[in-house]
Design an enzyme around this catalytic site. Structure first.
Site, mmCIF file in Angstrom:
data_model
loop_
_atom_site.group_PDB
_atom_site.id
_atom_site.type_symbol
_atom_site.label_atom_id
_atom_site.label_comp_id
_atom_site.label_asym_id
_atom_site.label_seq_id
_atom_site.Cartn_x
_atom_site.Cartn_y
_atom_site.Cartn_z
ATOM 1 N N ILE A 1 0.909 -1.235 0.049
ATOM 2 C CA ILE A 1 0.078 -0.079 0.242
ATOM 3 C C ILE A 1 0.724 1.256 -0.008
ATOM 4 O O ILE A 1 0.547 2.217 -0.599
ATOM 5 C CB ILE A 1 -1.062 -0.188 1.236
ATOM 6 C CG1 ILE A 1 -1.917 -1.318 0.840
ATOM 7 C CG2 ILE A 1 -1.604 1.260 1.240
ATOM 8 C CD1 ILE A 1 -2.511 -1.544 2.256
ATOM 9 N N ASP A 2 2.006 1.280 0.720
ATOM 10 C CA ASP A 2 2.873 2.322 0.804
ATOM 11 C C ASP A 2 3.287 2.661 -0.606
ATOM 12 O O ASP A 2 3.301 3.747 -0.878
ATOM 13 C CB ASP A 2 3.914 2.151 1.799
ATOM 14 C CG ASP A 2 4.428 3.231 2.666
ATOM 15 O OD1 ASP A 2 3.702 4.214 2.699
ATOM 16 O OD2 ASP A 2 5.407 3.227 3.299
ATOM 17 N N ASP A 3 4.061 1.740 -1.326
ATOM 18 C CA ASP A 3 4.725 2.044 -2.647
ATOM 19 C C ASP A 3 3.331 2.440 -3.519
ATOM 20 O O ASP A 3 3.547 3.351 -4.253
ATOM 21 C CB ASP A 3 5.227 0.797 -3.096
ATOM 22 C CG ASP A 3 6.473 0.620 -2.845
ATOM 23 O OD1 ASP A 3 7.502 0.927 -3.276
ATOM 24 O OD2 ASP A 3 6.821 -0.058 -1.646
#
Length: 633
Positions: free
Chosen positions: A366-368
């Site tokens: 989710i971060d990337d």
């Protein structure tokens, strides 16, 4: 490279940094800095090769040279630059150097052995370390926690099923169930008696789970034969199905090495395509230089590239700059359009997102994905919009029930996994964190400003603020990282700079600015509150603090001093030195020095600072009163 002619020290510094970063871009368009960790990667690589019978003298000598170079004056090895000696890391490094032929009476090994004994010996080492020693007859399998492969048959609603674990943990646990069932011993040509104290292993704090482990030990002695065979077969099939194109498992070291050991024990020969690809894949993660041979625990090209794109755009590069078009084009080729383990909890959600690594199609994160959305929407690439829309749809669907966002899975929050005797090292679940949630908020504020998911995520962040005004940083060190991520996100979502929650965070950052003008936070802050907000100034952490203060509309002496620190510490080539680790793998246990952090984040901070001198601060659209159900204070 700035939008206007460089004249001030900040602009000159920014131009030099951009030139340096552009010079590091690959012909394919990506950026990738070294991902530096600690010597357990190199020690375990030698132990793996010894177990499989493929260790060579050349690899051993080169790895040993690197391991020796990282030993501290007191004979220990630490988990991060400037940190304290770590018992388990020192045990594994010592064992690797014994494999390399170092003598026990050599001064460096005598000092290491003395530290190990004074710290409780092998008996006090972590479970993972004692598993490695058990593989070679240096620890009894009977004295290790049991991981039965029969857990593969637990339904997904049942506690301790494999999907209760974080993705990095489940990929490690499954192969270890095969290893635990076989209990192999391949003796070394030496003993490690000098590292033992004879004292018992410290008791596990969770008594009921110790009782469960005793039951499992009894079952381990007489498993149901048919069920055991079926469970081993299921575990091996699960492992093989998740091997990546580059031969890795999840693009990270722990499941990779244990998967190779497990499949070897299950009967896969070294020349089997799965084994051959897995062993050869390590070459891409291997760095050889004058210091020796070392392995990256992971590689971060997607993460580095999207951060570089955002940094260069912050610096004023035009959206159609050739370097940005090339990099965004490469990012688009890395989009993951297939399902992975995340779909166990979100079976109806369509795929779309990005992973951290070159090859990790099973585990987009989710971060990337949030950072990729932020980068792609700013670049004038003709093919970006459909991928952005798929990414937005995917991260929106990955919200946890409480409104926050974990890194890889939704609602991966069952605490029971953490209480098993096996789990004495690192994080084993993936609950929502402030830094990941903040990056999602920042992306959705641009793409879906009226989304209910955005509003719930903002509420989650407001509730997660610490009493001192900061936010905890799960994937970076630590409260400086968390606060540096959350403040720009809240401002982008429309929380006004004058709100109490913003003012408390600004005050916390200003309170923790170092006397030299920079910011730093030692990784010991994860285990010792006295280190929160304290540490040597670093380029990346100074940049995080500056980006937060600038987002809050600050034009204060603290900002000026932080900019002066970055200007004054730049190298002649346009980069910065940063020996201190500022990335986090597992809080309290495993840390990372991302070698590109020292460049991309200062570029973003300086770019935003230069722009702030030209244009008044302008927060995003205010959240409607009904959108936030708690006071933004």
């Amino acid at each position: 490279m700035t939008a206007v002619a460089a004249s001030t020290p900040a602009e000159l510094t920014l131009d030099a940094a951009c030139d340096h970063l552009l010079g590091l871009q690959s012909p394919e368009g990506w950026w990738k800095g070294e991902l530096q960790t600690n010597v357990t990667m190199d020690a375990e690589d030698l132990l793996l090769r010894e177990f499989l019978g493929i260790r060579t003298e050349q690899d051993t000598a080169q790895a040993a040279r690197w391991i020796r170079s990282e030993q501290r004056d007191d004979g220990t090895w630490a988990n991060f630059h400037g940190g304290p000696g770590d018992l388990s890391t020192t045990i594994e490094a010592y064992a690797a150097l014994r494999l390399a032929g170092d003598r026990t009476d050599a001064p460096h090994l005598r000092a290491a052995a003395r530290f190990v004994r004074e710290s409780g010996g092998i008996e006090a080492g972590r479970v993972f370390t004692r598993i490695w020693l058990a593989l070679f007859g240096q620890w009894r399998w009977e004295d290790l926690p049991v991981l039965p492969p029969e857990m593969m048959f637990l339904p997904r609603w049942f506690p301790l099923n494999v999907y209760d674990w974080a993705c990095w943990a489940r990929q490690t646990i499954v192969p270890l169930t095969i290893v635990s069932a076989h209990r192999p011993v391949r003796p070394l040509p030496f003993d490690l008696a000098e590292l033992r104290t004879g004292r018992p292993v410290p008791p596990h704090p969770h008594g009921p789970f110790t009782a469960l482990d005793r039951v499992l030990h009894r079952y381990q002695r007489r498993p149901v034969p048919g069920l055991r065979r079926a469970a081993l077969r299921r575990a091996a099939e699960w492992i093989v199905a998740r091997q990546e194109a580059d031969g890795s498992w999840g693009g990270i070291q722990p499941p990779w090495v244990y998967s190779l050991i497990a499949l070897s024990l299950h009967g896969y020969p070294l020349d089997h395509p799965v084994m051959r690809k897995g062993i050869e894949g390590f070459d891409r993660f291997t760095i050889r230089d004058e210091k020796g041979r070392r392995l990256e625990a992971c590689q971060s090209p997607v993460w580095d590239t999207v951060l570089a794109i955002n940094g260069l755009l912050d610096a004023g590069l035009p959206a159609d700059h050739p370097a940005l078009l090339a990099s965004s084009g490469w990012v688009l080729t890395e989009e993951i359009r297939s399902r992975g383990d995340w779909s166990v909890r979100r079976p109806s959600l369509a795929p779309g997102g990005w992973a951290f690594e070159f090859d990790n199609d099973g585990y987009p994160d989710i971060d990337d994905t949030a950072e990729a959305i932020l980068a792609l929407r700013r670049v004038r690439h003709p093919d970006a919009r459909p991928a952005i829309d798929r990414g937005v749809r995917w991260i929106t669907g990955m919200a946890s029930r409480d409104g926050g966002f974990g890194a890889f899975d939704a609602d991966n929050t069952r605490e029971m996994c953490k209480k098993l005797p096996f789990c004495d090292f690192g994080a084993v679940i993936d609950p929502p964190s402030a830094d990941v949630t903040a990056h999602v908020v920042e992306a959705l504020a641009q793409e879906r400003p009226d989304s209910p998911v955005l509003r719930r995520a903002v509420v989650w962040l407001l509730k997660a603020q610490e009493a001192d005004g900061s936010w905890f940083g799960r994937w970076g060190a630590n409260h400086v990282y968390g606060t540096g991520a959350v403040l720009p996100a809240l401002i982008a979502a429309g929380v006004r700079p004058g709100k109490p929650c913003i003012r408390r965070a600004v005050a916390w950052l200003e309170r923790h600015q170092n006397d030299d003008g920079g910011w730093g936070e030692d990784l010991r802050s994860y285990t010792d509150p006295r280190w929160i907000g304290r540490g040597h100034s670093t380029p990346s952490q100074t940049a995080w603090a500056l980006m937060a203060l600038l987002a809050a509309g600050e034009r204060s002496p603290a900002v000026e001093r932080g900019v002066e620190w970055l200007v004054g510490h730049q190298r002649p080539d346009g980069g910065w030195d940063e020996p201190y680790f500022t990335g986090t793998g597992f809080p309290g246990a495993f840390y990372i020095n991302y070698h590109l952090y020292r460049l991309v984040f200062p570029i973003s901070a300086l770019g935003r600072y230069v722009r702030s001198q030209e244009v008044p601060a302008h927060p995003g659209p205010a959240l409607r009163a009904e959108a936030v159900t708690v006071d933004a204070g």
